[in-house]
Design a protein around this motif. Structure first.
Motif, PDB file in Angstrom:
ATOM      1  N   UNK A 182     -34.533 -46.336 -30.073  1.00 20.21           N
ATOM      2  CA  UNK A 182     -33.623 -45.299 -30.353  1.00 20.21           C
ATOM      3  C   UNK A 182     -33.214 -44.740 -28.995  1.00 20.21           C
ATOM      4  N   UNK A 183     -34.055 -44.692 -28.072  1.00 21.74           N
ATOM      5  CA  UNK A 183     -33.304 -44.294 -26.676  1.00 21.74           C
ATOM      6  C   UNK A 183     -32.070 -45.295 -26.143  1.00 21.74           C
ATOM      7  N   UNK A 184     -32.501 -46.546 -26.467  1.00 26.19           N
ATOM      8  CA  UNK A 184     -31.293 -47.499 -25.880  1.00 26.19           C
ATOM      9  C   UNK A 184     -29.927 -47.095 -26.860  1.00 26.19           C
ATOM     10  N   UNK A 185     -30.322 -46.890 -28.166  1.00 28.24           N
ATOM     11  CA  UNK A 185     -28.892 -46.708 -28.856  1.00 28.24           C
ATOM     12  C   UNK A 185     -28.282 -45.423 -28.396  1.00 28.24           C
ATOM     13  N   UNK A 186     -29.034 -44.476 -28.016  1.00 33.26           N
ATOM     14  CA  UNK A 186     -28.486 -43.133 -27.518  1.00 33.26           C
ATOM     15  C   UNK A 186     -27.685 -43.338 -26.311  1.00 33.26           C
ATOM     16  N   UNK A 187     -28.462 -44.223 -25.261  1.00 32.46           N
ATOM     17  CA  UNK A 187     -27.769 -44.374 -24.270  1.00 32.46           C
ATOM     18  C   UNK A 187     -26.676 -45.149 -23.969  1.00 32.46           C
ATOM     19  N   UNK A 188     -26.507 -46.288 -24.955  1.00 34.43           N
ATOM     20  CA  UNK A 188     -25.514 -46.915 -25.118  1.00 34.43           C
ATOM     21  C   UNK A 188     -24.265 -46.401 -25.611  1.00 34.43           C
ATOM     22  N   UNK A 189     -24.575 -45.344 -26.540  1.00 34.71           N
ATOM     23  CA  UNK A 189     -23.330 -44.507 -26.985  1.00 34.71           C
ATOM     24  C   UNK A 189     -22.699 -43.820 -25.931  1.00 34.71           C
ATOM     25  N   UNK A 190     -23.626 -43.234 -25.029  1.00 36.23           N
ATOM     26  CA  UNK A 190     -23.254 -42.268 -24.080  1.00 36.23           C
ATOM     27  C   UNK A 190     -22.591 -43.102 -22.995  1.00 36.23           C
ATOM     28  N   UNK A 191     -23.220 -44.419 -22.558  1.00 40.80           N
ATOM     29  CA  UNK A 191     -22.653 -45.266 -21.716  1.00 40.80           C
ATOM     30  C   UNK A 191     -21.155 -45.595 -22.207  1.00 40.80           C
ATOM     31  N   UNK A 192     -20.953 -46.106 -23.471  1.00 41.55           N
ATOM     32  CA  UNK A 192     -19.683 -46.483 -23.735  1.00 41.55           C
ATOM     33  C   UNK A 192     -18.597 -45.340 -23.559  1.00 41.55           C
ATOM     34  N   UNK A 193     -19.122 -44.115 -24.000  1.00 37.77           N
ATOM     35  CA  UNK A 193     -18.162 -43.060 -23.810  1.00 37.77           C
ATOM     36  C   UNK A 193     -17.896 -42.454 -22.551  1.00 37.77           C
ATOM     37  N   UNK A 194     -18.605 -43.121 -21.611  1.00 38.99           N
ATOM     38  CA  UNK A 194     -18.323 -42.494 -19.997  1.00 38.99           C
ATOM     39  C   UNK A 194     -18.137 -43.681 -18.942  1.00 38.99           C
ATOM     40  N   UNK A 195     -19.246 -44.097 -18.307  1.00 36.10           N
ATOM     41  CA  UNK A 195     -19.088 -44.891 -17.378  1.00 36.10           C
ATOM     42  C   UNK A 195     -18.824 -46.246 -17.439  1.00 36.10           C
ATOM     43  N   UNK A 196     -19.189 -46.717 -18.890  1.00 29.58           N
ATOM     44  CA  UNK A 196     -19.093 -48.035 -19.313  1.00 29.58           C
ATOM     45  C   UNK A 196     -17.968 -48.242 -20.223  1.00 29.58           C
ATOM     46  N   UNK A 197     -16.875 -47.471 -20.284  1.00 32.86           N
ATOM     47  CA  UNK A 197     -15.752 -47.692 -21.166  1.00 32.86           C
ATOM     48  C   UNK A 197     -15.125 -48.613 -20.829  1.00 32.86           C
ATOM     49  N   UNK A 198     -15.074 -49.270 -19.645  1.00 38.79           N
ATOM     50  CA  UNK A 198     -14.177 -50.190 -19.155  1.00 38.79           C
ATOM     51  C   UNK A 198     -14.844 -51.544 -19.275  1.00 38.79           C
ATOM     52  N   UNK A 199     -16.135 -51.729 -19.593  1.00 38.20           N
ATOM     53  CA  UNK A 199     -16.741 -53.269 -19.346  1.00 38.20           C
ATOM     54  C   UNK A 199     -16.070 -54.081 -20.392  1.00 38.20           C
ATOM     55  N   UNK A 200     -16.203 -55.660 -20.138  1.00 38.57           N
ATOM     56  CA  UNK A 200     -15.483 -56.405 -20.768  1.00 38.57           C
ATOM     57  C   UNK A 200     -15.993 -56.569 -22.342  1.00 38.57           C
ATOM     58  N   UNK A 201     -15.081 -56.606 -23.244  1.00 37.46           N
ATOM     59  CA  UNK A 201     -15.344 -56.527 -24.781  1.00 37.46           C
ATOM     60  C   UNK A 201     -16.577 -57.733 -25.218  1.00 37.46           C
ATOM     61  N   UNK A 202     -16.334 -58.774 -24.352  1.00 35.16           N
ATOM     62  CA  UNK A 202     -17.740 -59.687 -24.870  1.00 35.16           C
ATOM     63  C   UNK A 202     -18.735 -59.202 -24.298  1.00 35.16           C
ATOM     64  N   UNK A 203     -18.977 -58.265 -23.299  1.00 35.17           N
ATOM     65  CA  UNK A 203     -20.252 -57.808 -23.124  1.00 35.17           C
ATOM     66  C   UNK A 203     -20.627 -56.548 -24.248  1.00 35.17           C
ATOM     67  N   UNK A 204     -19.921 -55.819 -24.362  1.00 34.63           N
ATOM     68  CA  UNK A 204     -19.921 -54.624 -25.320  1.00 34.63           C
ATOM     69  C   UNK A 204     -20.551 -55.420 -26.513  1.00 34.63           C
ATOM     70  N   UNK A 205     -19.757 -56.598 -26.998  1.00 38.21           N
ATOM     71  CA  UNK A 205     -20.190 -57.093 -28.472  1.00 38.21           C
ATOM     72  C   UNK A 205     -21.683 -57.693 -28.278  1.00 38.21           C
ATOM     73  N   UNK A 206     -22.068 -58.183 -27.100  1.00 34.76           N
ATOM     74  CA  UNK A 206     -23.381 -58.718 -26.989  1.00 34.76           C
ATOM     75  C   UNK A 206     -24.629 -57.368 -27.168  1.00 34.76           C
ATOM     76  N   UNK A 207     -24.028 -56.496 -26.451  1.00 32.33           N
ATOM     77  CA  UNK A 207     -24.924 -55.311 -26.525  1.00 32.33           C
ATOM     78  C   UNK A 207     -25.100 -54.756 -28.070  1.00 32.33           C
TER      79      UNK A 207
END
Length: 364
Positions: A182-207
Motif C-alpha cells: 500500500x505504501x509503494x502504491x501511494x509513493x508511486x502515485x506521488x512520484x508520478x505526479x511530481x519528480x517522476x513525471x518525466x521518466x520513460x513510458x516503458x519504465x512507468x509501464x513496468x512499475x
C-alpha cells in the motif's frame, strides 16, 4: 554532535579496559576527526598512551554514535558477535557496544582500519557508475558476505523479536507486506505526479505491472519462505560496495587475527533477518549499468554460491539463489521511488531505477 575530546578520554579508557586491551597504563591524549564516509556520526580517534600501557593497545579507534534508536540493530549485532568470537566473522574488532532503549542513543567503539583498508567504492564512484571492482576484489567481498550469511543461515532465532533477528519490515508477515504494498502504491502515485513525471513510458509501464503483481509475489514466493523460516539469514540490509572495507595495497600497523588481508562489512544499521539475496540484489545491480551486470552478475552469483557451500550451507541450489536474486531485485525497484520522494538527487534515483529495471525479467 561535536566530539568533546577531553570528555571522551575517561569513556575510552573504561571501554578499552573492559575489552581487556588496556589492562594497565592510561590514555595521555587523543585526536579525533569526523569521517564523512560512514552513515553515522563517526570519528577516527588517534590515541597516545602514557605509563606502562601495553605496546599492542589500539592506537587507532573508530567511534560511531547514533541517536533516535538508529544504532540499535548494529549494537545488538556486535554484542552478539562478541559472544561468538570463535567464528571468523567479517566484522571490525569491537571494544564497546552500548545502546540506551530509553534515550535511543548508541555508541560503538571499533578498531580503525583506515591505515590498512578503504571502502571498495565511495558514494561518488557509485554515482559515477565506477563501482566495478577487480575480479579479485569482487571474489573477496563475496566470500566475506557469504561468511556473514552462512553464520546465521536458518538460525532458529531468525524471526524472533530480539534485535537483530526481526524479519525485514517489507515482508516479515502478510500484514507487513500488505502495508508495504500500500505504501509503494501511494509513493508511486506521488512520484508520478511530481519528480517522476518525466521518466520513460516503458519504465512507468513496468512499475504499474509490478504493483499489480505484488499479491502474487507474496502468495507464490514470499509466504512459503517467511512462514517456514526457510533459507533465511541475517542480511546486512544496505550492502552497497561502500559497505565493504578491502585491504589497501600496503597496509600499516598490525591487526588482530590476520586482519590485513580480510574484507570487512561496515555500517550495519539495517541488519535483520531476510533473504541473503537481498544483499546481493543491493550490491550488484543498484550501481552497475546493464552492460556491467550482463558481464559480471552470473560470475558473481556462482562465486557467492560456492563460497556459501564452502561455509557449510547445504540444500540451497544455485537455481534457488538466482530465483531469490530476481525476486529481491524486483522488490528493490521500489526503493528508488522512495529515495526520490525522500529528496535524493535525480542523478541518484534515476541511475538506481534504470539499473534495477535494466534487462530484468519479471519474477511473477
Amino acid at each position: 554532535m561535536a566530539l568533546e575530546t577531553d570528555a571522551m578520554v575517561p569513556m575510552l579508557e573504561t571501554a578499552l579496559r573492559g575489552a581487556g586491551v588496556l589492562p594497565r597504563g592510561a590514555i595521555a591524549e587523543i585526536a579525533a576527526r569526523r569521517d564523512p564516509t560512514f552513515t553515522s556520526a563517526s570519528y577516527h580517534v588517534a590515541v597516545r598512551y602514557r605509563g606502562d600501557a601495553p605496546p599492542d593497545a589500539p592506537r587507532a579507534l573508530l567511534l560511531k554514535r547514533h541517536h533516535a534508536h538508529a544504532g540499535a540493530r548494529e549494537v545488538a549485532l556486535y554484542r552478539l558477535a562478541r559472544r561468538e568470537e570463535h567464528a571468523p566473522l567479517p566484522l571490525l574488532p569491537c571494544y564497546e557496544a552500548t545502546y540506551d532503549p530509553d534515550t535511543g542513543a548508541s555508541r560503538l567503539l571499533l578498531a580503525d582500519l583506515a591505515g590498512s583498508h578503504r571502502p571498495v567504492a565511495t558514494t561518488a564512484r557509485l554515482m559515477a557508475g565506477e563501482a566495478m571492482p577487480s575480479r579479485q576484489t569482487l571474489r573477496r567481498l563475496l566470500r566475506a558476505l557469504a561468511c556473514f550469511h552462512a553464520h546465521w543461515w536458518n538460525d532458529p532465532r531468525l524471526g524472533s523479536d530480539d534485535t537483530p533477528f526481526e524479519l525485514h519490515p517489507w515482508y516479515g508477515s502478510a500484514a507487513l507486506f500488505e502495508a508495504t504494498a500500500q505504501r509503494w502504491r501511494r509513493e508511486w502515485r506521488q512520484f508520478r505526479g511530481s519528480v517522476g513525471a518525466g521518466i520513460p513510458h516503458s519504465w512507468a509501464a513496468r512499475y504499474e505491472r509490478a504493483l499489480d503483481r505484488l499479491p502474487q509475489l507474496w502468495e507464490r514466493y514470499l509466504a512459503p519462505r517467511i512462514e517456514e523460516r526457510r533459507f533465511l539469514a541475517l542480511a546486512h540490509g544496505n550492502a552497497t560496495f561502500a559497505a565493504f572495507l578491502a585491504p589497501r595495497a600496503a597496509g600499516r600497523g598490525p591487526l588482530p587475527n590476520g586482519g590485513h588481508s580480510r574484507v570487512y562489512l561496515v555500517d550495519l544499521e539495517a541488519v535483520c533477518a531476510s533473504f541473503a539475496a537481498f544483499d546481493l540484489a543491493t550490491l550488484l545491480p543498484t550501481f552497475w549499468t546493464p552492460a556491467q551486470q550482463q558481464l559480471s552478475t552470473g560470475y558473481a552469483l556462482r562465486h557467492y554460491h560456492r563460497a556459501l557451500l564452502a561455509q557449510g550451507v547445504r540444500g540451497y541450489t544455485l537455481r534457488q539463489l538466482h530465483d531469490d536474486y530476481r525476486l529481491m531485485r524486483y522488490l528493490l525497484r521500489f526503493d528508488a521511488v522512495s529515495n526520490a520522494l525522500q529528496g535524493a538527487s535525480e542523478s541518484y534515483w534515476r541511475v538506481k531505477m534504470g539499473n534495477l529495471l535494466g534487462g530484468q525479467r519479471p519474477a511473477a
